[in-house]
Design a protein around this motif. Structure first.
Motif, short mmCIF file in Angstrom:
data_model
loop_
_atom_site.label_atom_id
_atom_site.label_comp_id
_atom_site.label_asym_id
_atom_site.label_seq_id
_atom_site.Cartn_x
_atom_site.Cartn_y
_atom_site.Cartn_z
N MET A 1 -141.85 -15.17 -49.71
CA MET A 1 -142.07 -16.05 -48.57
C MET A 1 -141.33 -15.51 -47.37
N LYS A 2 -141.98 -15.57 -46.26
CA LYS A 2 -141.36 -15.12 -45.02
C LYS A 2 -140.51 -16.25 -44.46
N THR A 3 -139.20 -15.96 -44.28
CA THR A 3 -138.25 -16.99 -43.88
C THR A 3 -137.48 -16.57 -42.65
N ALA A 4 -137.33 -17.51 -41.73
CA ALA A 4 -136.48 -17.31 -40.54
C ALA A 4 -135.42 -18.39 -40.53
N GLY A 23 -129.43 -13.35 -48.20
CA GLY A 23 -130.44 -12.39 -48.60
C GLY A 23 -131.38 -12.05 -47.47
N GLU A 24 -132.61 -11.77 -47.83
CA GLU A 24 -133.56 -11.28 -46.84
C GLU A 24 -134.20 -12.42 -46.06
N ILE A 25 -133.66 -12.62 -44.87
CA ILE A 25 -134.19 -13.62 -43.95
C ILE A 25 -134.14 -13.03 -42.55
N ALA A 137 -127.02 -18.70 -53.93
CA ALA A 137 -127.68 -19.48 -55.00
C ALA A 137 -128.55 -20.58 -54.40
N PHE A 138 -128.06 -21.25 -53.36
CA PHE A 138 -128.86 -22.27 -52.68
C PHE A 138 -130.16 -21.65 -52.16
N TYR A 139 -130.05 -20.54 -51.45
CA TYR A 139 -131.24 -19.91 -50.88
C TYR A 139 -132.21 -19.45 -51.97
N CYS A 140 -131.69 -18.83 -53.00
CA CYS A 140 -132.56 -18.38 -54.10
C CYS A 140 -133.22 -19.58 -54.78
N GLY A 141 -132.53 -20.69 -54.84
CA GLY A 141 -133.08 -21.90 -55.44
C GLY A 141 -134.24 -22.49 -54.65
N LEU A 142 -134.33 -22.14 -53.38
CA LEU A 142 -135.45 -22.63 -52.58
C LEU A 142 -136.78 -22.10 -53.10
N GLU A 143 -136.73 -20.93 -53.75
CA GLU A 143 -137.94 -20.33 -54.32
C GLU A 143 -138.53 -21.19 -55.42
#
Length: 146
Positions: A1-4, A23-25, A137-143
């Motif tokens: 997913m493309k995230t900003a 990560g990659e944002i 972990a929070f950001y990865c959990g969004l997936e």
């Protein structure tokens, strides 16, 4: 997913440190000139330090002016002491735009604002590695959010 993530990070750069650990944002500094095309992103985050219990006003104004309708969004903040409820204004904007709020992450950050400067600041050494790992972990959990 493309995230900003649209962010404001000054003073000690606490918020930017947290975002870089995620990560990659794509990072969009809300004070930098330029036209951000948020409609090109699947997910949009809003991030800042907490100032008197709220996200920085430039982030709120940016969201009010540029947040497209029906996007998945999330919030990230750093604060010397308490951040609970700091995202309320942004949640109101999200509701108006029929956006889905995926979650929020907050952690302590070194703070020398106002009277805290007199005592050398509070939350020294924060965000620390544990905070950065939790942000990741929070950001990865969004997936995992349907």
């Amino acid at each position: 997913m493309k995230t900003a993530v649209c962010y404001y990070s000054r003073h000690h750069g606490n918020t930017l440190k947290v975002l870089q650990a995620m990560g990659e944002i794509d990072l969009i500094d809300v004070t930098a000139p330029g036209e951000a095309r948020l409609e090109d992103y699947d997910r949009i985050g809003f991030a800042s330090g907490v100032y008197f219990g709220k996200f920085h006003q430039t982030v709120v104004d940016f969201a009010r002016e540029r947040l497209p309708e029906k996007k998945d969004i999330f919030f990230v903040c750093t604060c010397g002491s308490r951040w609970k409820g700091a995202e309320q204004t942004l949640e109101g904007i999200a509701k108006e735009r029929r956006c889905r709020v995926l979650g929020k992450f907050g952690c302590r950050g070194y703070d020398t604002f106002g009277p805290f400067k007199l005592v050398g600041g509070i939350a020294k050494g924060r965000p620390n590695q544990k905070d950065l790992d939790a942000a990741r972990a929070f950001y990865c959990g969004l997936e995992d959010r349907p």
